[in-house]
Enzyme design. Structure first.
Site, mmCIF file in Angstrom:
data_model
loop_
_atom_site.group_PDB
_atom_site.id
_atom_site.type_symbol
_atom_site.label_atom_id
_atom_site.label_comp_id
_atom_site.label_asym_id
_atom_site.label_seq_id
_atom_site.Cartn_x
_atom_site.Cartn_y
_atom_site.Cartn_z
ATOM 1 N N HIS A 36 -8.550 21.449 6.207
ATOM 2 C CA HIS A 36 -9.188 21.098 7.447
ATOM 3 C C HIS A 36 -9.820 19.535 7.617
ATOM 4 O O HIS A 36 -10.680 19.398 8.393
ATOM 5 C CB HIS A 36 -10.453 22.003 7.645
ATOM 6 C CG HIS A 36 -10.210 23.304 7.341
ATOM 7 N ND1 HIS A 36 -9.643 24.349 8.160
ATOM 8 C CD2 HIS A 36 -10.261 24.174 6.157
ATOM 9 C CE1 HIS A 36 -9.123 25.607 7.723
ATOM 10 N NE2 HIS A 36 -9.854 25.391 6.531
ATOM 11 N N SER A 83 -4.723 -7.488 17.315
ATOM 12 C CA SER A 83 -4.993 -7.345 18.853
ATOM 13 C C SER A 83 -4.924 -8.472 19.643
ATOM 14 O O SER A 83 -5.298 -9.673 19.026
ATOM 15 C CB SER A 83 -6.325 -6.767 18.915
ATOM 16 O OG SER A 83 -6.980 -6.649 20.025
ATOM 17 N N LYS A 88 -8.665 -7.094 14.139
ATOM 18 C CA LYS A 88 -8.040 -5.966 14.018
ATOM 19 C C LYS A 88 -6.737 -5.962 13.100
ATOM 20 O O LYS A 88 -6.041 -7.127 13.140
ATOM 21 C CB LYS A 88 -7.567 -5.465 15.400
ATOM 22 C CG LYS A 88 -8.790 -5.092 16.399
ATOM 23 C CD LYS A 88 -9.426 -3.761 15.866
ATOM 24 C CE LYS A 88 -8.657 -2.530 15.822
ATOM 25 N NZ LYS A 88 -8.222 -1.980 17.110
ATOM 26 N N GLU A 102 2.295 4.646 13.484
ATOM 27 C CA GLU A 102 1.981 5.190 14.960
ATOM 28 C C GLU A 102 3.104 5.609 15.563
ATOM 29 O O GLU A 102 3.238 6.247 16.256
ATOM 30 C CB GLU A 102 1.129 4.346 15.637
ATOM 31 C CG GLU A 102 -0.526 4.266 15.014
ATOM 32 C CD GLU A 102 -1.540 3.203 15.668
ATOM 33 O OE1 GLU A 102 -0.799 2.693 16.660
ATOM 34 O OE2 GLU A 102 -2.470 3.163 15.212
#
Length: 475
Positions: free
Chosen positions: A173, A294, A300, A307
């Site tokens: 979980h 970024s 970043k 992704e």
């Protein structure tokens, strides 16, 4: 008025070429919109090698059976090999007016060798021809995807061996559950990919029957030898039913289904990498080779490769559904709808091959933060199950009673802001008086991991043995 009725020279040329293939039944050429929707050459030109391979086998069989002369068969073979060379050299002009790869190859063959080219299509149809070409392509794709999958498996096994004793939290979980090793975690994906390899092998085995010789749908009156062409093309046997031969696309569906499951596995691993790189975890880092920055936030470092692999699973699943929907309402045998079977199959293959390569690169590139993983194991009471097991083994408590005692101690530690191992013996004995000092080694993360030696467990020695076994079994 007569000027308006006259077609342009370009349209006439296209119509003449197309009508020569369709035959004398059609007096007029196709409307421009019909030509556009009907042509598939932009997609199926990828089948050129398979189309020529199938034609070479067919021509050799026709000659052996005395259906065409040896002289004509030799001319056909020479011409087909020249066509292939032209395509691979980039000198071949694919023509939309000729609809598909089959007609483009045949027309060029006619330009090269003349009349014998017209004998090549004896005893076959584009229906069995395309089914054969497509099976040959999917068979090769199974091998290519399997090879790239093994490359990823090798990367995972290599890293699992390196990290066989690196402790980290295991989750259910997405909540801390029990300590495991990073190597054991990586080997879980090896098992998934091993099943993917099995599905690809199964799909390949099941598709390996030759449709060539089924002709349009009913077979042929010519004395062909389907065993000969099947063997020449590396098939195990000819297909058994001519109707099924030309209408079957189960092989593409099964292959795409295998790709979809594989893509889901890649997506799950990609998601873990995204999570592990997040500030809340910081379990791994990727180099600049697989991350981006970024445009506005200079701090970043984004796991974009992971992704994108995660996103591409949706593309592969959608392409599988696309082919299912194309086929779901088709009566026997061939329908033009089936022309659209190749685009999703080609696209899904390209996507999965790219995703596999990217994932293998990331696995080899990532750097685990062992200290951070070890630190995370001290949060969330990960050795609570070990405590419950100790109470069963050493005090003879029924497991349900041991579970209750452990839960009470966890609540006590949580209220006091301590870990389980930080509770004093007196505090533990206030819940269960028989607990002794020998409980403390059990609460150490490394001991918890090392003790899980059951088959398939996370103990470092298990991980090393499992990695070795997986290497032998899958690579």
């Amino acid at each position: 008025m007569s000027a308006k009725k006259q077609s342009s020279p370009v349209t006439n040329s296209a119509a003449d070429s197309a009508n020569a293939m369709w035959g004398g039944r059609f007096a007029a050429g196709p409307a421009a919109i019909m030509q556009q929707i009907n042509a598939s050459i932009g997609v199926d030109k990828r089948l050129y090698a398979e189309d020529i391979q199938g034609s070479l086998a067919h021509a050799a069989m026709l000659a052996k059976q005395g259906i065409v002369t040896e002289t004509d068969a030799a001319a056909i073979a020479k011409g087909l090999n020249q066509v292939k060379a032209e395509i691979e050299a980039g000198h071949f002009e694919f023509k939309v007016a000729l609809e598909d790869i089959h007609m483009n190859v045949e027309q060029r063959l006619k330009e090269l060798i003349g009349e014998p080219a017209g004998r090549l299509h004896t005893a076959r149809s584009r229906n069995d021809q395309v089914a054969t070409d497509f099976k040959l392509w999917v068979r090769r794709a199974c091998d290519e995807v399997a090879a790239e999958t093994r490359n990823l498996v090798a990367a995972l096994i290599d890293r699992a061996e390196e990290e066989a004793a690196t402790v980290m939290p295991g989750y259910t979980h997405l909540q801390p559950a029990q300590p495991v090793t990073f190597g054991h975690h990586l080997l879980a994906y090896v098992e998934m990919l091993g099943r993917d390899l099995g599905r690809l092998a199964d799909a390949r085995k099941r598709l390996n029957e030759s449709p060539l010789g089924a002709a349009a749908l009913a077979g042929t009156t010519f004395p062909i030898d389907r065993q000969m062409t099947a063997k020449a093309l590396g098939f195990d046997r000819p297909t058994a039913n001519s109707l099924d031969s030309v209408s079957d696309r189960d092989f593409a569906l099964e292959y795409l289904s295998a790709l979809s499951i594989l893509a889901v596995h890649l997506s799950r691993l990609a998601e873990e990498i995204v999570i592990w790189m997040s500030e809340g975890f910081r379990f791994v880092t990727l180099s600049d080779a697989f991350t981006t920055g970024s445009s506005i936030m200079p701090q970043k470092k984004n796991p974009d490769a992971a992704e994108l692999v995660r996103a591409k699973a949706g593309e592969v699943i959608g392409l599988t559904v696309q082919l299912l929907i194309i086929l779901k309402g088709l009566p026997l045998t061939y329908g033009k709808d089936m022309q659209d079977d190749k685009a999703p199959t080609f696209a899904a293959t390209d996507t999965v091959l790219l995703s596999l390569a990217a994932m293998a690169g990331m696995i080899r590139d990532l750097t685990p933060n062992r200290a951070r993983m070890r630190e995370a194991c001290e949060r969330g009471f990960l050795t609570a199950t070990d405590l419950a097991d100790w109470l069963v083994k050493h005090l003879g408590l029924p497991f349900r009673d041991a579970h209750h005692v452990t839960g009470t101690l966890v609540k006590m530690a949580e209220d006091k802001g301590k870990g389980l191992s930080d509770l004093s013996l007196a505090e533990m004995q206030s819940v269960e008086p028989r607990i002794g000092d020998s409980v403390y080694p059990v609460l150490k993360v490394e001991n918890s991991v090392a003790g899980r030696k059951s088959e398939g467990g996370t103990a470092p020695d298990n991980v090393r043995a499992a990695a070795k076994a997986a290497r032998e079994r899958l690579l």
